[in-house]
Motif scaffolding. Structure first.
Motif, PDB file in Angstrom:
ATOM      1  N   SER A 212      -5.117   0.957   4.200  1.00 47.73           N
ATOM      2  CA  SER A 212      -5.174  -0.257   5.008  1.00 47.73           C
ATOM      3  C   SER A 212      -6.231  -0.056   6.078  1.00 47.73           C
ATOM      4  O   SER A 212      -6.374   1.045   6.610  1.00 47.73           O
ATOM      5  CB  SER A 212      -3.822  -0.549   5.671  1.00 47.73           C
ATOM      6  OG  SER A 212      -3.946  -1.687   6.527  1.00 47.73           O
ATOM      7  N   CYS A 213      -6.952  -1.113   6.386  1.00 46.83           N
ATOM      8  CA  CYS A 213      -7.912  -1.062   7.496  1.00 46.83           C
ATOM      9  C   CYS A 213      -7.184  -1.143   8.841  1.00 46.83           C
ATOM     10  O   CYS A 213      -7.788  -0.945   9.884  1.00 46.83           O
ATOM     11  CB  CYS A 213      -8.932  -2.199   7.353  1.00 46.83           C
ATOM     12  SG  CYS A 213     -10.022  -1.978   5.915  1.00 46.83           S
ATOM     13  N   ALA A 214      -5.865  -1.443   8.816  1.00 46.01           N
ATOM     14  CA  ALA A 214      -4.990  -1.448   9.996  1.00 46.01           C
ATOM     15  C   ALA A 214      -3.757  -0.606   9.661  1.00 46.01           C
ATOM     16  O   ALA A 214      -2.656  -1.139   9.484  1.00 46.01           O
ATOM     17  CB  ALA A 214      -4.605  -2.869  10.365  1.00 46.01           C
TER      18      ALA A 214
ATOM     19  N   ASN B  13      -5.904   4.804   6.659  1.00 38.59           N
ATOM     20  CA  ASN B  13      -7.280   4.390   6.403  1.00 38.59           C
ATOM     21  C   ASN B  13      -7.935   5.522   5.620  1.00 38.59           C
ATOM     22  O   ASN B  13      -8.058   6.627   6.131  1.00 38.59           O
ATOM     23  CB  ASN B  13      -8.020   4.129   7.709  1.00 38.59           C
ATOM     24  CG  ASN B  13      -9.390   3.534   7.473  1.00 38.59           C
ATOM     25  OD1 ASN B  13     -10.085   3.891   6.519  1.00 38.59           O
ATOM     26  ND2 ASN B  13      -9.786   2.630   8.337  1.00 38.59           N
TER      27      ASN B  13
ATOM     28  N   ALA C   1      -5.817  -6.798   5.851  1.00 34.75           N
ATOM     29  CA  ALA C   1      -5.806  -6.689   7.314  1.00 34.75           C
ATOM     30  C   ALA C   1      -6.774  -7.688   7.932  1.00 34.75           C
ATOM     31  O   ALA C   1      -7.804  -8.025   7.333  1.00 34.75           O
ATOM     32  CB  ALA C   1      -6.174  -5.267   7.735  1.00 34.75           C
ATOM     33  N   ALA C   2      -6.448  -8.162   9.129  1.00 38.26           N
ATOM     34  CA  ALA C   2      -7.300  -9.141   9.812  1.00 38.26           C
ATOM     35  C   ALA C   2      -8.736  -8.639   9.973  1.00 38.26           C
ATOM     36  O   ALA C   2      -9.685  -9.411   9.855  1.00 38.26           O
ATOM     37  CB  ALA C   2      -6.711  -9.488  11.170  1.00 38.26           C
ATOM     38  N   ARG C   3      -8.908  -7.370  10.239  1.00 36.06           N
ATOM     39  CA  ARG C   3     -10.251  -6.798  10.422  1.00 36.06           C
ATOM     40  C   ARG C   3     -10.632  -5.888   9.249  1.00 36.06           C
ATOM     41  O   ARG C   3     -11.223  -4.832   9.443  1.00 36.06           O
ATOM     42  CB  ARG C   3     -10.309  -6.022  11.725  1.00 36.06           C
ATOM     43  CG  ARG C   3     -10.160  -6.933  12.923  1.00 36.06           C
ATOM     44  CD  ARG C   3     -10.381  -6.194  14.199  1.00 36.06           C
ATOM     45  NE  ARG C   3     -10.283  -7.128  15.314  1.00 36.06           N
ATOM     46  CZ  ARG C   3     -10.156  -6.759  16.554  1.00 36.06           C
ATOM     47  NH1 ARG C   3     -10.092  -5.491  16.856  1.00 36.06           N
ATOM     48  NH2 ARG C   3     -10.081  -7.656  17.506  1.00 36.06           N
ATOM     49  N   CYS C   4     -10.311  -6.316   8.063  1.00 34.33           N
ATOM     50  CA  CYS C   4     -10.609  -5.546   6.849  1.00 34.33           C
ATOM     51  C   CYS C   4     -12.111  -5.326   6.723  1.00 34.33           C
ATOM     52  O   CYS C   4     -12.908  -6.256   6.907  1.00 34.33           O
ATOM     53  CB  CYS C   4     -10.075  -6.295   5.624  1.00 34.33           C
ATOM     54  SG  CYS C   4     -10.443  -5.473   4.057  1.00 34.33           S
ATOM     55  N   SER C   5     -12.495  -4.106   6.372  1.00 30.68           N
ATOM     56  CA  SER C   5     -13.910  -3.775   6.214  1.00 30.68           C
ATOM     57  C   SER C   5     -14.488  -4.371   4.925  1.00 30.68           C
ATOM     58  O   SER C   5     -15.704  -4.495   4.780  1.00 30.68           O
ATOM     59  CB  SER C   5     -14.118  -2.262   6.216  1.00 30.68           C
ATOM     60  OG  SER C   5     -13.520  -1.691   5.068  1.00 30.68           O
TER      61      SER C   5
END
Length: 95
Positions: free
Chosen positions: A41-43, A72, A88-92
């Motif tokens: 997960s990015c978070a 991560n 995730a909201a700020r996924c790469s």
């Protein structure tokens, strides 16, 4: 070995391999250890550390019973070619 792990990864749909050094990798695909069930997960709710050839998981916050363990993955052998689907909201966007 890392070479054998990378061969296995190319032949597998689900990859459960962590390279712990430039020469050694752990394949958790037949393990019942928590590592096998830890996803990216990015978070994330946990962090993974490699120390003396061992993989250690540490919670970053309280994790509810039954909640998925996520870390991560950071740099992967995919070298940015695999789409990230963590949501995730700020996924790469890439692994």
């Amino acid at each position: 070995s890392v070479g054998e792990a990378r061969l296995r990864a190319r032949r597998s749909q689900r990859i459960m391999i962590v390279e712990v050094s430039t020469k050694r990798a752990i394949d958790a695909s037949r393990s019942t250890d928590a590592l096998r069930f830890t996803n990216h997960s990015c978070a994330p709710n946990a962090t993974m550390r490699i120390r003396s050839g061992r993989i250690e998981l540490y919670a970053m916050r309280d994790i509810a019973p039954g909640e998925e363990l996520t870390v991560n993955y950071g740099q992967t052998h995919h070298e940015g070619r695999l789409a990230c689907r963590c949501g995730a909201a700020r996924c790469s966007g890439r692994l």
